[in-house]
Design a protein around this motif. Structure first.
Motif, PDB file in Angstrom:
ATOM      1  N   UNK A   7       0.821  -1.208   0.000  1.00  0.00           N
ATOM      2  CA  UNK A   7       0.000   0.000   0.000  1.00  0.00           C
ATOM      3  C   UNK A   7       0.854   1.258   0.000  1.00  0.00           C
ATOM      4  N   UNK A   8       1.921   1.245   0.808  1.00  0.00           N
ATOM      5  CA  UNK A   8       2.842   2.386   0.858  1.00  0.00           C
ATOM      6  C   UNK A   8       3.489   2.591  -0.515  1.00  0.00           C
ATOM      7  N   UNK A   9       3.903   1.471  -1.135  1.00  0.00           N
ATOM      8  CA  UNK A   9       4.521   1.553  -2.459  1.00  0.00           C
ATOM      9  C   UNK A   9       3.541   2.167  -3.458  1.00  0.00           C
ATOM     10  N   UNK A  10       2.281   1.749  -3.417  1.00  0.00           N
ATOM     11  CA  UNK A  10       1.260   2.287  -4.325  1.00  0.00           C
ATOM     12  C   UNK A  10       1.066   3.775  -4.125  1.00  0.00           C
ATOM     13  N   UNK A  11       1.046   4.186  -2.846  1.00  0.00           N
ATOM     14  CA  UNK A  11       0.846   5.604  -2.534  1.00  0.00           C
ATOM     15  C   UNK A  11       2.019   6.447  -3.040  1.00  0.00           C
ATOM     16  N   UNK A  15       2.017   9.491  -5.815  1.00  0.00           N
ATOM     17  CA  UNK A  15       2.551  10.833  -5.553  1.00  0.00           C
ATOM     18  C   UNK A  15       3.624  11.162  -6.596  1.00  0.00           C
ATOM     19  N   UNK A  16       4.453  10.178  -6.912  1.00  0.00           N
ATOM     20  CA  UNK A  16       5.494  10.377  -7.924  1.00  0.00           C
ATOM     21  C   UNK A  16       4.905  10.765  -9.274  1.00  0.00           C
ATOM     22  N   UNK A  17       3.827  10.091  -9.670  1.00  0.00           N
ATOM     23  CA  UNK A  17       3.169  10.411 -10.943  1.00  0.00           C
ATOM     24  C   UNK A  17       2.627  11.833 -10.923  1.00  0.00           C
ATOM     25  N   UNK A  18       2.024  12.229  -9.791  1.00  0.00           N
ATOM     26  CA  UNK A  18       1.440  13.568  -9.657  1.00  0.00           C
ATOM     27  C   UNK A  18       2.523  14.656  -9.703  1.00  0.00           C
ATOM     28  N   UNK A  19       3.622  14.428  -8.983  1.00  0.00           N
ATOM     29  CA  UNK A  19       4.709  15.411  -8.929  1.00  0.00           C
ATOM     30  C   UNK A  19       5.374  15.549 -10.293  1.00  0.00           C
ATOM     31  N   UNK A 111      -9.266   8.835  -9.506  1.00  0.00           N
ATOM     32  CA  UNK A 111      -9.625   8.890  -8.086  1.00  0.00           C
ATOM     33  C   UNK A 111      -9.596  10.325  -7.560  1.00  0.00           C
ATOM     34  N   UNK A 112      -8.935  11.219  -8.290  1.00  0.00           N
ATOM     35  CA  UNK A 112      -8.943  12.624  -7.871  1.00  0.00           C
ATOM     36  C   UNK A 112     -10.222  13.311  -8.343  1.00  0.00           C
ATOM     37  N   UNK A 113     -11.012  12.597  -9.163  1.00  0.00           N
ATOM     38  CA  UNK A 113     -12.308  13.126  -9.570  1.00  0.00           C
ATOM     39  C   UNK A 113     -12.384  13.628 -11.003  1.00  0.00           C
ATOM     40  N   UNK A 114     -11.329  13.447 -11.797  1.00  0.00           N
ATOM     41  CA  UNK A 114     -11.363  13.894 -13.192  1.00  0.00           C
ATOM     42  C   UNK A 114     -12.331  13.033 -13.994  1.00  0.00           C
ATOM     43  N   UNK A 115     -13.369  13.669 -14.529  1.00  0.00           N
ATOM     44  CA  UNK A 115     -14.408  12.928 -15.253  1.00  0.00           C
ATOM     45  C   UNK A 115     -13.829  12.238 -16.492  1.00  0.00           C
ATOM     46  N   UNK A 116     -12.964  12.960 -17.207  1.00  0.00           N
ATOM     47  CA  UNK A 116     -12.342  12.391 -18.402  1.00  0.00           C
ATOM     48  C   UNK A 116     -11.556  11.127 -18.063  1.00  0.00           C
TER      49      UNK A 116
ATOM     50  N   UNK B  60      -4.399   9.927  -5.443  1.00  0.00           N
ATOM     51  CA  UNK B  60      -5.291  10.782  -6.226  1.00  0.00           C
ATOM     52  C   UNK B  60      -6.257  11.551  -5.343  1.00  0.00           C
ATOM     53  N   UNK B  61      -6.754  10.891  -4.298  1.00  0.00           N
ATOM     54  CA  UNK B  61      -7.686  11.553  -3.374  1.00  0.00           C
ATOM     55  C   UNK B  61      -6.963  12.671  -2.617  1.00  0.00           C
ATOM     56  N   UNK B  62      -5.717  12.388  -2.178  1.00  0.00           N
ATOM     57  CA  UNK B  62      -4.916  13.410  -1.493  1.00  0.00           C
ATOM     58  C   UNK B  62      -4.697  14.605  -2.432  1.00  0.00           C
ATOM     59  N   UNK B  63      -4.388  14.297  -3.706  1.00  0.00           N
ATOM     60  CA  UNK B  63      -4.147  15.372  -4.679  1.00  0.00           C
ATOM     61  C   UNK B  63      -5.386  16.248  -4.852  1.00  0.00           C
ATOM     62  N   UNK B  64      -6.563  15.621  -4.882  1.00  0.00           N
ATOM     63  CA  UNK B  64      -7.801  16.378  -5.068  1.00  0.00           C
ATOM     64  C   UNK B  64      -7.990  17.399  -3.950  1.00  0.00           C
TER      65      UNK B  64
END
Lengths: 141, 135
Positions: A7-11, A15-19, A111-116, B60-64
């Motif tokens: 789970x930690x690895x996934x998180x 974060x790496x992808x987002x940054x 999961x951040x809510x982007x509809x696309x 993703x949820x944290x980012x939102x």
């Protein structure tokens, strides 16, 4: 502990992808499209990710008989190049170039809510299921 | 921060995560493979897969909440996104991996299959982006 570490690895991966900018389709397209104001910055994502991973693999993993929470390693061993590999990669690349999303960033964006991204992930899951079904049908004698 | 620096820092996190997964579970951090194992016919080892995916979705949820600007808007309309998603789903399962499994992990392990995969999807990805950008 084993699941916690996964789970930690996934998180951290997310974060790496987002940054890194991988969750911005316009940036991914600007990286892939070398003809219109090419943005090479995403090359650094691949380079540093591969560098860190290679260091750990060649210096640590290869010297261990087993991983920490499993009796054996489960790393791919195939080395043959077949049509499935090339055709699959070609199709994946077309989808990536069209939408600017690959599986990891698509899941994080959804999961951040982007509809696309949610629409993209739904279609991706259907595609995966279709391929699984096709593989089972063709595997039959 | 410069975008190339952010890219490098993000890459270190991605590579570190993949290394952690390899050291603790002995597994490749390939997103399409991990996700594919949760779909029928399901893999038997679903616990670590589910845990990894929960962590990924959690990011993703944290980012939102913390940094919504980190997730960019879609560049295509719904029909094109559906086509793109279908191709990515079929292609990654047929070709046994995507940017993470073949790109980050396979290249680091000097797998010839991964090298062929990365060169192929980079080429068709670039070609598609160039052609699609013309419309």
């Amino acid at each position: 502990m084993r699941e916690l570490m996964a789970g930690v690895a996934g998180f951290i991966f997310g974060i790496g992808l987002l940054v890194s900018g991988m969750t911005q389709p316009s940036k991914v397209i600007a990286f892939l499209d070398v003809t219109r104001g090419w943005d090479p910055s995403l090359l650094f994502v691949m380079a540093s990710a591969m560098g860190v991973n290679a260091l750990v693999y060649w210096k640590l993993v290869r010297r261990r008989a087993a991983p920490m929470y499993e009796p054996t390693f489960h790393l791919p061993t195939r080395r043959d190049i077949d049509l499935r590999l090339v055709l699959g990669a070609a199709l994946f690349g077309i989808g990536w170039g069209l939408g600017g999303l690959c599986p990891g960033p698509a899941l994080v964006s959804a999961s951040s809510g982007s509809l696309g991204a949610i629409i993209f992930v739904a279609a991706m899951l259907v595609g995966m299921l279709l391929q699984h079904r096709l593989a089972r049908t063709t595997a039959r004698p | 921060m410069h975008s190339w620096l952010l890219a490098a820092v993000g890459g270190v996190l991605i590579g570190g995560s993949a290394a952690l997964l390899m050291l603790t579970q002995g597994r490749i951090a390939g997103i399409s493979g991990i996700l594919g194992g949760m779909l029928p016919p399901m893999a038997v080892d679903r616990d670590w897969r589910a845990a990894f995916l929960f962590g990924l979705l959690g990011a993703g949820i944290v980012a939102a909440v913390v940094a919504p600007q980190a997730v960019g808007a879609s560049v295509r309309g719904t029909p094109m996104l559906v086509v793109a998603g279908l191709l990515v789903g079929i292609g990654t399962r047929l070709g046994s991996g995507c940017t993470s499994g073949h790109g980050v992990c396979g290249l680091a392990r000097m797998s010839p299959r991964s090298l062929v995969s990365v060169v192929t999807f980079m080429a068709t990805g670039a070609l598609t982006a160039i052609i699609a950008g013309g419309f």
